[in-house]
Every structure is written in structure tokens, then in C-alpha cells.
Design an enzyme around this catalytic site. Structure first.
Site: not given
Length: 348
Positions: A42, A248, A264
Site C-alpha cells: 500500500n 503489521d 493508524a
């Protein structure tokens, strides 16, 4: 109880390295501990095809510390326009290992993501045919759905349907955060697995919200209530090979986190295995850490486990208040706090 813990070198099956000037920092942190990592696609623009994946891979390899053999495992970013040919080309490349489903708007840089899962059924069918896993950010994104309920709704509305429609497809339910997801993966066929982050094992939403908002605990999927944290600990320490390590780790510059509308993501790569060791120790399950961190992931992906080892020692140390991040700084999770385990460097 031993003060040393030696494990086969682990891998990280979900990490964000970002791009550009920050790569030497993020790649250096992950390469310190992990042999391989599944690299999230991303970026802006995202990694949508094998050409873009190859170029990003070269930038990561160029950022490795001297002498490092860290191997980035690249991932294709699925869009409404991803074709079966894109999937087959990715598989043929030899360096793309999975494809990622981001529901549009679900998380950082997901605006180019999938607007309807039905749009990518031909691409998913190709994934099943070539044996490439589908990695899923499992949250619905409709504004009327409460942010704490989005994972469960995704299971009910989409995950069950995908798993049933494509019975041979390998699916990784990424960074699961709820008892619902843990139960779904446990009961699903063997071709369905899940990654779990360190922050979701160590913390719940009280840590983020009680006594003031702590932006460096904010990630997506968001931290849930304690009962879900307990279920994740149960899953991670169970020895079930469906569950494996995926940090993550997702860095943002300090100003982007400490803001009126903060980003986030938790940055954990600098001390990820140390944090997982704390979580497993809380459950008296350090004997299960090697499976979770070093064995289950490679087995799911059909790759060999690493043969070299790392050693953790029970020794308190203080996490840095900040770390370099290109020309800026990133505040890591646990900044300024004591950690109970330390990775023994090879030259120590």
C-alpha cells in the site's frame, strides 16, 4: 525458568516498510531479527503489478544493512481492475508471494482498493489456480458500521462466502483482532490461516483510551475489548499452525500520529520478537513461541523454515523515545518503557 531462549530465526508475515528515504531505517529494523517478510503493497501509488513489485523489491534490497541476507517477499495490491493475467505474471516472477485485498478506505493508502469483492472474483480464481495466497484486511468500511464491529461484519458478509466459493484458495486473515476471527479461522479448512500482531496480544482498547488518548496505540483494525485480547492470546499460544506471526509494523512520522486526525499504525519492528516473547511469557507458553514465530508461517506458504537461530535473553532495557525515520522521527510502540527480553546480537 531459563533466562535464555533460542529460536529458529523467525519471519514476519505482514509488515509495512514504506518507501524512499525511510527504507534504510525500516529495512534495518526488520532485518535485525527476521529472515523474510511479507511486504505490504500500500504505497502511493500502490504496487499493482509485477513491474512495480520488482522495482520496489530492488529498492528494499538496496536498503539492506551491509552483509544482510534479508529477503523481501513481495505482494500484489488488488484493485477492481486486477486481471487473472496480472496474477499469473506475479506468480511467474518468482518474487511475488501473495496478493492483498484491501477494502477501499479500510486503512492507510487503501483508497485504490477493492470496492466490491465480486469485482475481483476472476483474480481470486486465478490465485487459487496458481497456488498464491490471498491476504485479507478483514473489515467492512461502510460508515454506518461501528469501528469495533467491522471485523465481525466482514466475516459474516464476505469471508465465509470467499472461503466457500474458492475451497482450494489459501487465505490469510491478517492481523485478526476478535474472538470471532479466531474462532472462524480455527473452524475453517486447513487452507485458512491468520496473522496476529504483538500489540493485539499485549493490549486492549483500555490501554489506548483510559486516562487520555494514546495515539501510538492506534492502529487498524483497532484494539478491541479485553475478552478479544484473551481469545487472541489463546489462539497464538495454542500451537495451532493456522496462527502465525505478522507484526503489521506500520510507521508514521511523529507529527502524523500526534495530530488532530492521527494516522493508524504501530511501529514495532525494532523490538517485535521481544514483545511477542512478553506476551507468550504471560501465558507460560514460551515453548510455543518458536512454532508461532518460525514454523507455522513457512509451512502455510509452502516454504522451508529457516535453519539459523536467534537468542533472546531475559534482560530489562528501555525502548528509545524515538527512532530516525528519513528526515523525521517515528515514536515506536513502548517508547521509553521497559522491555523484559532483549535480542542477543551476534557480536555480543
Amino acid at each position: 525458568m531459563s533466562d535464555r531462549l533460542t529460536l529458529l530465526r523467525p519471519d514476519d508475515w505482514h509488515i509495512h516498510l514504506r518507501d524512499g528515504a525511510v527504507l534504510p531505517h525500516t529495512v534495518g529494523d526488520v532485518a535485525r531479527t527476521f529472515a523474510r517478510a511479507i511486504i505490504m503493497p500500500n504505497l502511493v501509488p500502490p504496487v499493482r503489478n509485477v513491474t512495480e513489485a520488482g522495482a520496489y523489491r530492488e529498492r528494499i534490497l538496496a536498503a539492506r544493512p551491509a552483509g544482510s541476507r534479508f529477503e523481501p517477499l513481495m505482494v500484489l495490491y488488488l484493485t477492481d481492475r486486477t486481471s487473472p493475467e496480472d496474477v499469473r505474471a506475479a506468480k511467474a516472477s518468482g518474487f511475488v508471494y501473495a496478493a492483498k485485498l484491501y477494502p477501499a478506505g479500510a486503512t492507510t493508502n487503501s483508497d485504490s482498493g477493492v470496492t466490491s469483492i465480486d469485482n475481483i472474483f476472476p483474480a481470486i480464481e486465478a490465485l487459487a489456480e496458481v497456488g498464491m495466497p490471498l491476504l485479507v484486511h478483514g473489515e467492512v468500511t461502510r460508515s454506518e458500521i461501528d469501528v469495533f464491529d467491522r471485523e465481525k461484519r466482514f466475516i459474516d458478509e464476505h469471508m465465509r462466502r470467499v472461503v466457500e466459493r474458492f475451497p482450494t484458495l489459501k487465505v490469510v486473515f491478517e492481523h485478526i483482532t476478535t474472538s470471532d476471527a479466531a474462532q472462524f479461522v480455527t473452524e475453517a479448512p486447513a487452507n485458512v490461516g491468520a496473522t496476529i500482531t504483538a500489540q493485539h496480544l499485549l493490549y486492549n482498547r483500555n490501554h489506548m483510551l483510559v486516562g487520555g488518548i494514546r495515539p501510538h496505540f492506534y492502529c487498524l483494525p483497532i484494539l478491541k475489548r479485553n475478552t478479544h485480547q484473551v481469545a487472541l492470546l489463546d489462539a497464538a499460544t495454542s500451537g495451532n499452525p493456522k496462527f502465525f506471526l505478522g507484526t503489521d509494523s506500520a510507521p508514521h512520522a511523529r507529527h502524523a500520529k500526534e495530530a488532530a486526525c492521527g494516522c493508524a499504525g504501530c511501529y514495532t519492528a525494532y523490538a517485535a520478537i521481544e514483545m511477542y516473547a512478553e506476551a507468550f511469557e504471560q501465558r507460560n507458553a514460551l515453548d510455543k513461541l518458536e512454532g508461532f514465530a518460525s514454523l507455522h508461517g513457512p509451512a502455510f506458504y509452502g516454504l522451508p523454515a529457516n535453519t539459523d537461530t536467534i537468542t533472546l535473553v531475559r534482560e530489562e532495557w528501555t525502548a528509545p523515545e524515538s527512532l530516525p525515520f528519513g528526515e523525521q522521527t517515528v515514536v515506536p510502540l513502548r517508547a521509553g518503557e521497559k522491555l523484559r527480553w532483549r535480542l542477543l546480537e551476534k557480536n555480543a
